[in-house]
Design an enzyme around this catalytic site. Structure first.
Site, PDB file in Angstrom:
ATOM      1  N   ARG A  57     -13.816   0.769  -2.183  1.00 52.51           N
ATOM      2  CA  ARG A  57     -13.141   0.937  -0.897  1.00 52.51           C
ATOM      3  C   ARG A  57     -12.838   2.402  -0.582  1.00 52.51           C
ATOM      4  O   ARG A  57     -11.693   2.777  -0.391  1.00 52.51           O
ATOM      5  CB  ARG A  57     -11.872   0.094  -0.817  1.00 52.51           C
ATOM      6  CG  ARG A  57     -12.112  -1.389  -0.991  1.00 52.51           C
ATOM      7  CD  ARG A  57     -10.845  -2.195  -0.747  1.00 52.51           C
ATOM      8  NE  ARG A  57     -11.083  -3.621  -0.981  1.00 52.51           N
ATOM      9  CZ  ARG A  57     -10.178  -4.571  -0.834  1.00 52.51           C
ATOM     10  NH1 ARG A  57      -8.946  -4.238  -0.432  1.00 52.51           N
ATOM     11  NH2 ARG A  57     -10.467  -5.833  -1.072  1.00 52.51           N
ATOM     12  N   ASP A  59       0.862  -1.175   0.000  1.00 50.63           N
ATOM     13  CA  ASP A  59       0.000   0.000   0.000  1.00 50.63           C
ATOM     14  C   ASP A  59       0.903   1.231   0.000  1.00 50.63           C
ATOM     15  O   ASP A  59       2.034   1.184   0.470  1.00 50.63           O
ATOM     16  CB  ASP A  59      -0.856   0.032   1.273  1.00 50.63           C
ATOM     17  CG  ASP A  59      -1.609  -1.270   1.501  1.00 50.63           C
ATOM     18  OD1 ASP A  59      -2.138  -1.818   0.520  1.00 50.63           O
ATOM     19  OD2 ASP A  59      -1.652  -1.727   2.659  1.00 50.63           O
ATOM     20  N   ASP A  73      -4.400   1.803   3.846  1.00 48.68           N
ATOM     21  CA  ASP A  73      -5.124   0.724   4.517  1.00 48.68           C
ATOM     22  C   ASP A  73      -4.897   0.782   6.025  1.00 48.68           C
ATOM     23  O   ASP A  73      -3.778   1.053   6.492  1.00 48.68           O
ATOM     24  CB  ASP A  73      -4.687  -0.638   3.979  1.00 48.68           C
ATOM     25  CG  ASP A  73      -5.327  -0.957   2.630  1.00 48.68           C
ATOM     26  OD1 ASP A  73      -6.064  -0.096   2.109  1.00 48.68           O
ATOM     27  OD2 ASP A  73      -5.101  -2.069   2.109  1.00 48.68           O
ATOM     28  N   ASP A  98      -1.986  -2.308  -4.806  1.00 44.92           N
ATOM     29  CA  ASP A  98      -2.810  -2.741  -3.683  1.00 44.92           C
ATOM     30  C   ASP A  98      -3.575  -1.529  -3.160  1.00 44.92           C
ATOM     31  O   ASP A  98      -4.210  -0.827  -3.933  1.00 44.92           O
ATOM     32  CB  ASP A  98      -1.941  -3.405  -2.607  1.00 44.92           C
ATOM     33  CG  ASP A  98      -2.757  -4.247  -1.637  1.00 44.92           C
ATOM     34  OD1 ASP A  98      -3.946  -4.475  -1.891  1.00 44.92           O
ATOM     35  OD2 ASP A  98      -2.206  -4.676  -0.615  1.00 44.92           O
TER      36      ASP A  98
END
Length: 456
Positions: A330, A237, A280, A276
């Site tokens: 997301r 990430d 996160d 990715d």
């Protein structure tokens, strides 16, 4: 008292008001000549000089202000204040991930994570050298027609892929210790290309004024058991929180550019996914505020909770005054925790070839309050696809606008889906500094107040 579709008016502020900027004791002691100073208007209409590098999170500004608040490296002495412009300098400045000494790391210019200690550019071929990995051999070894679809890859080529991935990780992962502020120097196009800030198992970190671009995994793994048709899954990430607490991410820009997913090849009928997450928040992370960032041109953008059993009682996150543009999904996907999403602007009108899946997903009993956000969508976009869930998550809150019109997004989603979102939550947001009672001006307001390079 549980929150419902209409949060209490006491949690709101006028659109014309701005939260007062806090000048820390460390900044005041440093004087006008120390660091970079910012002039910000406060609620009274006056201005205050703020040392950008010593600035701390304001009181009641989201979950990261809870308890002792988030101060990052505000107490850093001169010996632990660094200005860096190369990968090697950044690694040295961050030091050991176990060192809790307060530090300030100023990033000047753009740091390319895919370089060696001398600054030489590194490629995927450099990371795979000596491992025995090759993409063509990997594709041949795990073709579904011969390898099957019931188990993860194993054997010589999978071991070689994993080894090459580890080599890249050693170069592109930057581990951030506790009590640290990582801040971009204004006017220098500060940021990190191809790298990941890893904030793991530490407390009290600030990340500000940085552009994170092109964080790419050279060696995605094929998982034939992921979904109905299998998927390519990548590491890295741009910023990852794993078991981290008291983290403030402010005025950053996240983008895949210049290498968007639409330019990636397809293998086994699935996109070869080299990206990715953007930011996160997983593995029991807690007390996080994400504000005034720009998330652009990305697929799996923000994951809160890495599994349906991540950490009950944690994953408390505030997400406000961010821009989400060209995002597939997301924004965020939330599990388990108490998440407050307010005053964000979502633009789904130009996805650069991507296809929108949803904006906000509440699952695994997540308790989400989404209020006073603004969605700009094309005429072809169904309002019922802006939210998503698994039938156990909740989304409360009101005041959300779609193309300027007040819209009950939960009702629109529930009308089109069998797994309904719940409409009440078991908590009421109180750390709501800056909450604006109307979302109508967010598209213009956030265009000039979010992302890297705005702080001056």
């Amino acid at each position: 008292m549980a929150a419902t579709a209409s949060p209490a008016p006491s949690h709101r502020r006028s659109l014309r008001k701005r939260r007062t900027i806090v000048v820390t004791a460390a900044a005041a002691a440093a004087g006008i000549g120390a660091g970079f100073l910012v002039l910000n208007a406060n609620a009274a209409g006056t201005t205050a000089a703020v040392d950008l590098y010593h600035q701390t999170l304001a009181a009641k500004d989201g979950w990261a202000s809870s308890g002792a608040g988030t101060t990052g490296g505000a107490k850093a002495d001169a010996a632990h204040t660094f200005t860096v412009s190369t990968r090697a300098q950044l690694v040295k400045a961050l030091g050991s991930a176990s060192d809790t000494t307060p530090r300030i790391v100023k990033i000047k210019g753009t740091i390319d994570a895919n370089t060696d200690n001398s600054g030489k550019k590194l490629t995927c071929a450099d990371y795979s050298a000596g491992t025995g990995y090759s993409l063509s051999a990997y594709l041949k070894a795990f073709a579904p027609s011969t390898y099957g679809t019931s188990k993860l890859p194993s054997g010589t080529q999978e071991k070689a892929r994993a080894a090459a991935q580890v080599k890249q990780g050693k170069n592109v992962i930057f581990r951030v210790p506790a009590n640290t502020s990582v801040v971009g120097v204004p006017g220098t196009k500060a940021g990190i290309t191809g790298g990941m800030l890893q904030i793991q198992g530490v407390d009290n970190v600030i990340v500000r004024n940085l552009t994170f671009a092109a964080t790419q995994d050279c060696f995605p793994q094929w998982d034939p058991t992921d979904g109905d048709s299998g998927n390519w899954n990548s590491q890295y990430d741009a910023v990852t929180l794993r078991g981290a607490t008291h983290v403030w991410a402010d005025h950053n820009t996240f983008t895949d550019a210049p290498g968007l997913d639409t330019s990636d090849p397809t293998y086994y009928g699935r996109q070869y996914q080299i990206h990715d997450g953007d930011l996160d928040i997983t593995k029991g992370s807690d007390l996080v505020t994400v504000e005034r960032n720009q998330f652009t041109n990305h697929d799996k953008t923000m994951l809160i909770g890495s599994s349906d059993t991540d950490s009950v009682g944690k994953l408390r996150v505030s997400i406000h005054h961010n821009v989400w543009k060209g995002i597939v999904q997301r924004a965020p996907l939330a599990r388990i925790g108490q998440i407050h999403i307010y005053n964000n602007y979502y633009d789904t009108t130009n996805l650069n070839g991507y296809v929108l899946q949803y904006s906000v997903n509440s699952r695994a009993k997540a308790q989400v309050v989404a209020e006073d956000n603004y969605w700009k969508i094309p005429a072809s976009q169904k309002v019922g696809k802006l939210f998503s869930g698994d039938g156990t998550g909740s989304i409360a809150g009101g005041g959300n606008l779609v193309n300027g019109t007040a819209t009950n997004l939960v009702a629109a989603y529930n009308a089109a889906n069998s797994k309904k979102l719940k409409t009440t939550v078991n908590w009421t947001p109180t750390l709501t500094a800056g909450l604006e009672s109307s979302a109508k001006n967010l598209p213009t307001e956030l265009a000039t107040t979010t992302g890297a390079g705005v702080l001056k």
